[in-house]
Design an enzyme around this catalytic site. Structure first.
Site, mmCIF file in Angstrom:
data_model
loop_
_atom_site.group_PDB
_atom_site.id
_atom_site.type_symbol
_atom_site.label_atom_id
_atom_site.label_comp_id
_atom_site.label_asym_id
_atom_site.label_seq_id
_atom_site.Cartn_x
_atom_site.Cartn_y
_atom_site.Cartn_z
ATOM 1 N N ASN A 71 0.839 -1.204 0.000
ATOM 2 C CA ASN A 71 0.000 0.000 0.000
ATOM 3 C C ASN A 71 0.866 1.243 0.000
ATOM 4 O OD1 ASN A 71 -0.510 1.976 2.464
ATOM 5 N ND2 ASN A 71 0.109 -0.005 3.333
ATOM 6 N N SER A 72 0.313 2.269 -0.654
ATOM 7 C CA SER A 72 0.977 3.584 -0.602
ATOM 8 C C SER A 72 -0.120 4.625 -0.393
ATOM 9 C CB SER A 72 1.740 3.849 -1.895
ATOM 10 O OG SER A 72 0.851 3.777 -2.992
ATOM 11 N N LEU A 75 -1.064 8.316 4.187
ATOM 12 C CA LEU A 75 -1.646 9.015 5.343
ATOM 13 C C LEU A 75 -2.876 9.868 5.017
ATOM 14 C CD1 LEU A 75 1.509 10.054 7.396
ATOM 15 C CD2 LEU A 75 -0.201 8.346 8.006
ATOM 16 N N CYS A 131 6.338 5.820 8.911
ATOM 17 C CA CYS A 131 5.473 5.806 7.724
ATOM 18 C C CYS A 131 6.320 5.868 6.456
ATOM 19 C CB CYS A 131 4.474 6.945 7.768
ATOM 20 S SG CYS A 131 5.182 8.481 8.313
ATOM 21 N N GLY A 244 2.097 -7.849 12.381
ATOM 22 C CA GLY A 244 2.617 -8.205 11.062
ATOM 23 C C GLY A 244 2.017 -9.532 10.654
ATOM 24 N N GLY A 266 -3.939 -6.167 11.518
ATOM 25 C CA GLY A 266 -4.087 -5.144 10.480
ATOM 26 C C GLY A 266 -4.734 -5.643 9.218
#
Ligand SMILES: Cc1cc2nc3c(=O)[nH]c(=O)nc-3n(C[C@H](O)[C@H](O)[C@H](O)COP(=O)(O)O)c2cc1C
Length: 306
Positions: A71-72, A75, A131, A244, A266
Site C-alpha cells: 500500500n501507498s 496518510l 510511515c 505483522g 491489520g
C-alpha cells in the site's frame, strides 16, 4: 478455573485484553462496528493522524502480492481537529482504549499534535516514526537510534498519556532503534510497520503503484515481524506490541511467545472483518483450555534450540 487475566498495562493505562486493531486498517472503528462488538477489543489504534487533513497519494495505491498487499495510501486522514470533533465522541462509547496514531514531518509537528490531543479522551499515543509512504515523512527519525531517542524524549516531556513508539522494520539493526525509544522514555514499543516493496507491471514496465513503492503487509511479513519482536524482547524492558500478518489465534500466540505483551491485527481485516473479535474470543478459550491463569505467563516463553 477463574476467568484468566487477559489485561495488560502500558504506562498507567490498563487494556482489558491484548488484542488491538492496527492503525490504517480499521479506520476509526465505525464501519467495523457494524460487524463486531467494539467492546471486545483491548484497543483501537486509529488511522494515522496529521496536523492538517491529507488526501493521501494518487491511485493506484493498493496492489496485491503473494500472501499480502503493498500500500501507498500516504496518510489520508481528516486531520487531528476533525478527529477530535467527529471520532472521539463515537469511540468513547466503547470499553476499548483509544490509541491516537500520530505522524508528522518534523519534531514540532509531533509536539503540536500531542499538545492538541493531551486534553482529550484519547487513552494512549502511538507515535508513527515509520510511515514509509510519505515523501517528506517521518521515516527520517525512525531509522536512527539518535533520531528515535530525540523525538521520543521531546514527546515524553510534554505527553499526558503513555506513548508507544512504532518502529519501522526498514533498518539494519532493529534492536539499537528500540533502545533509542526506551532511553527516550517510551512506555512501549510497537512493531512492525510495513516493509518497503515494489511491484512492476511487465507490460508497461511501470510500477503498479503510482507512488512507485509501497509498504508490504499481511501474512508474508509475519516471520520477519516475529523475528524482530524476539530480538527487541531480548533488548528492552518495556512492553512490546507485536504485529505483522496476524490472521488467527495461532499467529497471535507466536507473537506472545516471542515476547509481545499485546498484538495488533491489520491487513487481515480486509479479508475478514471479524478477525479481531475472533482472536479475542479464541485467546480466552485457549488460556482456559490450557489452564493458563494469566496471559503474562505466555509472554516471552520462547524456548530456543541450544
Ligand atoms: C492500508 C494500510 C494503511 C496503514 N496505515 C498506517 C498508518 O496510518 N499508521 C501506521 O502507523 N501504520 C499504518 N499501517 C501499518 C499497519 O498498522 C501495520 O503496522 C502493518 O500493516 C503490519 O501489520 P499487518 O500485516 O497485520 O497489516 C497501514 C497498513 C495498511 C495495510
Amino acid at each position: 478455573m477463574l476467568k484468566p487475566n487477559l489485561s495488560i498495562t502500558i504506562g498507567d493505562v490498563t487494556l482489558n485484553n491484548p488484542i488491538i486493531t492496527a492503525s490504517g486498517t480499521f479506520g476509526f472503528g465505525r464501519e467495523y462496528g457494524e460487524y463486531i462488538d467494539l467492546n471486545q477489543l483491548g484497543g483501537i489504534a486509529v488511522k494515522g493522524l496529521t496536523l492538517e487533513p491529507r488526501l493521501g497519494n494518487k491511485t493506484p495505491r493498493i496492489a496485491e502480492t503473494p500472501s499480502g498487499i503493498l500500500n501507498s495510501v500516504g496518510l489520508e486522514n481528516p486531520g487531528v481537529k476533525a478527529f477530535i470533533k467527529n471520532e472521539i465522541p463515537f469511540l468513547t462509547q466503547y470499553d476499548s482504549k483509544i490509541i491516537a496514531n500520530i505522524a508528522g514531518s518534523t519534531v514540532d509537528d509531533y509536539l503540536k499534535m500531542v499538545e492538541i490531543l493531551n486534553d482529550t479522551l484519547v487513552d494512549l499515543f502511538e507515535i508513527n516514526l515509520s510511515c514509509p509512504n510519505v515523501r517528506e515523512g517521518c521515516l527520517a527519525f525512525g531509522s536512527s537510534k539518535d533520531g528515535v531517542y530525540r523525538v521520543t524524549k521531546a514527546i515524553k516531556e510534554i505527553a499526558k498519556k503513555p506513548i508507544i513508539i512504532k518502529l519501522t522494520p526498514n533498518v539494519t539493526d532493529i534492536t539499537s532503534i528500540a533502545l533509542g525509544a526506551q532511553e527516550g522514555g517510551a512506555d512501549a514499543i510497537s512493531l512492525i510497520n510495513t516493509i518497503t516493496g515494489m511491484k512492476i507491471d511487465i507490460k508497461t514496465k511501470k510500477p503498479v503503484l503510482h507512488n512507485n513503492t509501497g509498504g508490504l503487509s499481511g501474512p508474508c511479513i509475519r516471520p520477519i515481524a516475529v523475528r524482530m519482536v524476539h530480538q527487541v524482547y531480548q533488548t528492552v524492558d518495556i512492553p512490546i506490541i507485536g504485529m505483522g500478518g496476524i490472521t488467527n489465534l495461532e499467529d497471535a500466540l507466536e507473537f506472545f511467545i516471542a515476547g509481545a505483551s499485546a498484538v495488533m491485527i491489520g491487513t487481515y481485516h480486509f479479508m475478514d472483518p471479524y478477525v479481531s473479535e475472533k482472536v479475542t474470543i479464541d485467546l480466552l478459550k485457549y488460556l482456559v483450555d490450557n489452564n493458563i491463569s494469566d496471559i503474562k505467563q505466555l509472554i516471552g516463553s520462547l524456548i530456543l534450540h541450544e
